[in-house]
Scaffold this active site. Sequence first.
Site, PDB file in Angstrom:
ATOM      1  N   GLN A 179       0.817  -1.227   0.000  1.00 23.14           N
ATOM      2  CA  GLN A 179       0.000   0.000   0.000  1.00 23.14           C
ATOM      3  C   GLN A 179       0.843   1.267   0.000  1.00 23.14           C
ATOM      4  O   GLN A 179       0.308   2.363  -0.155  1.00 23.14           O
ATOM      5  CB  GLN A 179      -0.947   0.020   1.208  1.00 23.14           C
ATOM      6  CG  GLN A 179      -2.090  -0.967   1.099  1.00 23.14           C
ATOM      7  CD  GLN A 179      -3.090  -0.630  -0.004  1.00 23.14           C
ATOM      8  OE1 GLN A 179      -3.229   0.519  -0.415  1.00 23.14           O
ATOM      9  NE2 GLN A 179      -3.795  -1.622  -0.500  1.00 23.14           N
ATOM     10  N   ALA A 200       2.460  -3.970  -8.519  1.00 19.11           N
ATOM     11  CA  ALA A 200       2.341  -2.868  -9.490  1.00 19.11           C
ATOM     12  C   ALA A 200       0.927  -2.274  -9.592  1.00 19.11           C
ATOM     13  O   ALA A 200       0.784  -1.073  -9.838  1.00 19.11           O
ATOM     14  CB  ALA A 200       2.797  -3.350 -10.866  1.00 19.11           C
ATOM     15  N   THR A 237       8.561 -18.324 -16.945  1.00 16.96           N
ATOM     16  CA  THR A 237       8.908 -17.348 -17.987  1.00 16.96           C
ATOM     17  C   THR A 237       8.557 -15.937 -17.520  1.00 16.96           C
ATOM     18  O   THR A 237       7.469 -15.725 -16.968  1.00 16.96           O
ATOM     19  CB  THR A 237       8.132 -17.692 -19.277  1.00 16.96           C
ATOM     20  OG1 THR A 237       8.524 -19.006 -19.662  1.00 16.96           O
ATOM     21  CG2 THR A 237       8.419 -16.711 -20.400  1.00 16.96           C
ATOM     22  N   CYS A 325     -10.661  -7.684  -0.776  1.00 18.36           N
ATOM     23  CA  CYS A 325     -10.601  -9.147  -0.731  1.00 18.36           C
ATOM     24  C   CYS A 325     -11.604  -9.715   0.264  1.00 18.36           C
ATOM     25  O   CYS A 325     -11.970 -10.870   0.183  1.00 18.36           O
ATOM     26  CB  CYS A 325      -9.211  -9.604  -0.335  1.00 18.36           C
ATOM     27  SG  CYS A 325      -7.928  -8.683  -1.146  1.00 18.36           S
TER      28      CYS A 325
HETATM   29  N1  PLP Z   1      -0.810  -6.760   0.856  1.00 18.30           N
HETATM   30  C1  PLP Z   1      -1.592  -5.672   0.981  1.00 18.30           C
HETATM   31  C2  PLP Z   1      -1.370  -4.728   2.119  1.00 18.30           C
HETATM   32  C3  PLP Z   1      -2.610  -5.436   0.064  1.00 18.30           C
HETATM   33  O1  PLP Z   1      -3.389  -4.360   0.193  1.00 18.30           O
HETATM   34  C4  PLP Z   1      -2.802  -6.366  -0.993  1.00 18.30           C
HETATM   35  C5  PLP Z   1      -3.917  -6.189  -1.957  1.00 18.30           C
HETATM   36  O2  PLP Z   1      -4.953  -5.671  -1.641  1.00 18.30           O
HETATM   37  C6  PLP Z   1      -1.937  -7.467  -1.091  1.00 18.30           C
HETATM   38  C7  PLP Z   1      -0.956  -7.639  -0.155  1.00 18.30           C
HETATM   39  C8  PLP Z   1      -2.074  -8.455  -2.198  1.00 18.30           C
HETATM   40  O3  PLP Z   1      -1.511  -7.928  -3.383  1.00 18.30           O
HETATM   41  P1  PLP Z   1      -1.894  -8.538  -4.825  1.00 18.30           P
HETATM   42  O4  PLP Z   1      -3.283  -8.094  -5.104  1.00 18.30           O
HETATM   43  O5  PLP Z   1      -0.896  -7.924  -5.758  1.00 18.30           O
HETATM   44  O6  PLP Z   1      -1.734 -10.004  -4.740  1.00 18.30           O
END
Ligand code: PLP
Length: 387
Positions: A179, A200, A237, A325
């Site tokens: 973040q 990214a 890859t 999530c």
């Molecule tokens: N860590 C944090 C603090 C996040 O906010 C997120 C995604 O929301 C992730 C890890 C996971 O990243 P990614 O979506 O690239 O797998």
Amino acid sequence: MKKVYLDYAATTPADPQVIAAMEPYFFEKFGNASSLHAYGQEAKKALEDSREALAEFINAKPEEIVFTSGGTESDNSALLGAAYALEKKGNHIITSAIEHHAISEPAKFLEKKGFKLTYLPVDKDGLVACEDLKKALTDKTILVSVMHANNEIGTIQPIAQLAKIAREKGIYFHTDAVQTLGHIPADVEQLNVDLLSLSAHKFYGPKGVGALYIRKGTRLETFMRGGDQERGKRASTHNVSGIVGLAKAVQLCRKNMESEAKFQSALRDRLIKEIPARIPEVKLNGHPEIRLPNNVNFSIKYIEGESMLLSLDMLGIACSTGSACTSSSLEPSHVLLAIGLDHATAHGSLRITMGRWTTEADIDYLLEKLPGVAQKLRAMSPLYEKK
Ligand code: PLP
């Protein structure tokens, strides 16, 4: 209908300059970076230039960067990789109670496999205390993982101080900077970390690409086995177009980060002042000052976050309740419970996160619409009636 996107912590749109930089790597320059012919070497050059750009941005050496598929893979690799590389040395890992699931789920998995986990508490603003870390260390501790800033409440942790405590004892320190990268400085020397995760799509790059910084000499077990890409640390890859996009996004953040943070923190502070002035009985979640420039999180009492989201969505406003999530689950956010909110208040949280294309007019629109939404939902709320 007006559309206002205020969910940049979930994901950011890719910058058009990022897309333009990536485009040649799908057709004209499509080579496999491991191939010895000219196509491969062209891709390899782009890969290594990208690695240098990222390394420079976080003050690392290019050979300390491993490209991954994103934040989740970087976090899993750090936690599981360190656990299995060092299991003969010790079986104790320390993390915090407010980590993203990309850390807390592999942590739970390790617990099932016999590792001992300590989850450091946070105070009412979401801060981890150095004293708690000192008390939690044992002679079996092999890794400490504390996130740089929280994805829900935006609180920024004192990583340099925490890392000093662990590293002075020869214990690895990992931080999830998913973040923060591209939003506030994330210099691996200043932060004093051994491992750092980034992704990214949180800083105007493409989805599905990220990196793990691994300080030279840090031992990690690999779990992506196959070819010898990334010097044997991560087979598969290379996602050359994605990596080129990540590097372009880094370049743009390097140029814009300071001015964007200044602009966004002014919008943030405006919301922090004006939401409570327009809506009674709201509570700011997260630290009032030590927080991400683009993050605002309020609990609007007597209302369910999900209803608020849907009502705002109908008005063209995209926000979030907890992290993207978990927003499909009805459990209140573990982060909001960890800062001491009761279940009902935790359920009424609204996360507003801003970014490169957020305007003053977007914030005006939110401030115009949100009080009406809150009033309408409160009028229907049995919790509000009972008070
Ligand atoms: N860590 C944090 C603090 C996040 O906010 C997120 C995604 O929301 C992730 C890890 C996971 O990243 P990614 O979506 O690239 O797998």
